[in-house]
Scaffold this motif. Structure first.
Motif, PDB file in Angstrom:
ATOM      1  N   MET A   1       0.837  -1.183   0.000  1.00 27.94           N
ATOM      2  CA  MET A   1       0.000   0.000   0.000  1.00 27.94           C
ATOM      3  C   MET A   1       0.882   1.246   0.000  1.00 27.94           C
ATOM      4  N   ASP A   2       0.294   2.297  -0.407  1.00 31.32           N
ATOM      5  CA  ASP A   2       0.987   3.572  -0.395  1.00 31.32           C
ATOM      6  C   ASP A   2       1.101   4.051   1.054  1.00 31.32           C
ATOM      7  N   ASP A   3       2.286   4.527   1.416  1.00 31.54           N
ATOM      8  CA  ASP A   3       2.515   4.958   2.797  1.00 31.54           C
ATOM      9  C   ASP A   3       1.610   6.121   3.194  1.00 31.54           C
ATOM     10  N   LYS A   4       1.371   7.049   2.281  1.00 26.67           N
ATOM     11  CA  LYS A   4       0.520   8.194   2.593  1.00 26.67           C
ATOM     12  C   LYS A   4      -0.918   7.749   2.848  1.00 26.67           C
ATOM     13  N   PHE A   5      -1.376   6.779   2.073  1.00 28.42           N
ATOM     14  CA  PHE A   5      -2.733   6.260   2.254  1.00 28.42           C
ATOM     15  C   PHE A   5      -2.870   5.602   3.614  1.00 28.42           C
ATOM     16  N   LEU A   6      -1.901   4.781   3.974  1.00 35.14           N
ATOM     17  CA  LEU A   6      -1.920   4.085   5.256  1.00 35.14           C
ATOM     18  C   LEU A   6      -1.867   5.081   6.417  1.00 35.14           C
ATOM     19  N   CYS A   7      -1.027   6.096   6.298  1.00 34.45           N
ATOM     20  CA  CYS A   7      -0.952   7.121   7.345  1.00 34.45           C
ATOM     21  C   CYS A   7      -2.280   7.873   7.457  1.00 34.45           C
ATOM     22  N   GLY A   8      -2.923   8.133   6.326  1.00 32.85           N
ATOM     23  CA  GLY A   8      -4.214   8.811   6.347  1.00 32.85           C
ATOM     24  C   GLY A   8      -5.279   7.993   7.044  1.00 32.85           C
ATOM     25  N   ILE A   9      -5.268   6.689   6.806  1.00 32.40           N
ATOM     26  CA  ILE A   9      -6.236   5.807   7.469  1.00 32.40           C
ATOM     27  C   ILE A   9      -6.004   5.813   8.978  1.00 32.40           C
ATOM     28  N   ILE A  10      -4.752   5.710   9.375  1.00 28.19           N
ATOM     29  CA  ILE A  10      -4.429   5.677  10.803  1.00 28.19           C
ATOM     30  C   ILE A  10      -4.817   6.998  11.473  1.00 28.19           C
ATOM     31  N   LEU A  11      -4.479   8.119  10.837  1.00 27.14           N
ATOM     32  CA  LEU A  11      -4.851   9.417  11.403  1.00 27.14           C
ATOM     33  C   LEU A  11      -6.367   9.577  11.470  1.00 27.14           C
ATOM     34  N   GLY A  12      -7.075   9.076  10.474  1.00 19.16           N
ATOM     35  CA  GLY A  12      -8.531   9.136  10.481  1.00 19.16           C
ATOM     36  C   GLY A  12      -9.140   8.328  11.616  1.00 19.16           C
ATOM     37  N   MET A  13      -8.566   7.152  11.858  1.00 13.79           N
ATOM     38  CA  MET A  13      -9.064   6.331  12.966  1.00 13.79           C
ATOM     39  C   MET A  13      -8.849   7.027  14.304  1.00 13.79           C
ATOM     40  N   PHE A  14      -7.650   7.583  14.501  1.00 10.86           N
ATOM     41  CA  PHE A  14      -7.378   8.287  15.754  1.00 10.86           C
ATOM     42  C   PHE A  14      -8.248   9.529  15.893  1.00 10.86           C
ATOM     43  N   GLY A  15      -8.421  10.264  14.812  1.00 11.91           N
ATOM     44  CA  GLY A  15      -9.272  11.451  14.853  1.00 11.91           C
ATOM     45  C   GLY A  15     -10.708  11.098  15.184  1.00 11.91           C
ATOM     46  N   GLY A  16     -11.219  10.029  14.586  1.00 11.86           N
ATOM     47  CA  GLY A  16     -12.581   9.591  14.876  1.00 11.86           C
ATOM     48  C   GLY A  16     -12.734   9.133  16.313  1.00 11.86           C
ATOM     49  N   ALA A  17     -11.724   8.425  16.811  1.00 10.56           N
ATOM     50  CA  ALA A  17     -11.771   7.974  18.205  1.00 10.56           C
ATOM     51  C   ALA A  17     -11.757   9.165  19.155  1.00 10.56           C
ATOM     52  N   LEU A  18     -10.928  10.159  18.871  1.00 11.46           N
ATOM     53  CA  LEU A  18     -10.889  11.350  19.727  1.00 11.46           C
ATOM     54  C   LEU A  18     -12.201  12.118  19.667  1.00 11.46           C
ATOM     55  N   LEU A  19     -12.766  12.228  18.490  1.00  8.70           N
ATOM     56  CA  LEU A  19     -14.053  12.909  18.341  1.00  8.70           C
ATOM     57  C   LEU A  19     -15.137  12.194  19.136  1.00  8.70           C
ATOM     58  N   ALA A  20     -15.172  10.875  19.039  1.00  5.83           N
ATOM     59  CA  ALA A  20     -16.203  10.102  19.726  1.00  5.83           C
ATOM     60  C   ALA A  20     -16.051  10.169  21.235  1.00  5.83           C
TER      61      ALA A  20
END
Length: 52
Positions: A1-20
């Protein structure tokens, strides 16, 4: 996978968890979604038991 894509997914998961965790409205939406899923699963299991 593309490293930027993987980093985006990880940041999105953390952001969603913090929001929730920090938003009462988001927590309520998650609870409502879980309740809806539980209700649907109960309906399906009841229908399946009636058909047996």
């Amino acid at each position: 996978m593309d490293d930027k894509f993987l980093c985006g997914i990880i940041l999105g998961m953390f952001g969603g968890a913090l929001l929730a965790t920090n938003s009462a409205k988001a927590r309520q939406m998650v609870r409502d979604g879980q309740d809806q899923i539980k209700d649907k699963l109960n309906e399906v299991s009841k229908k399946q038991k009636n058909n047996d």
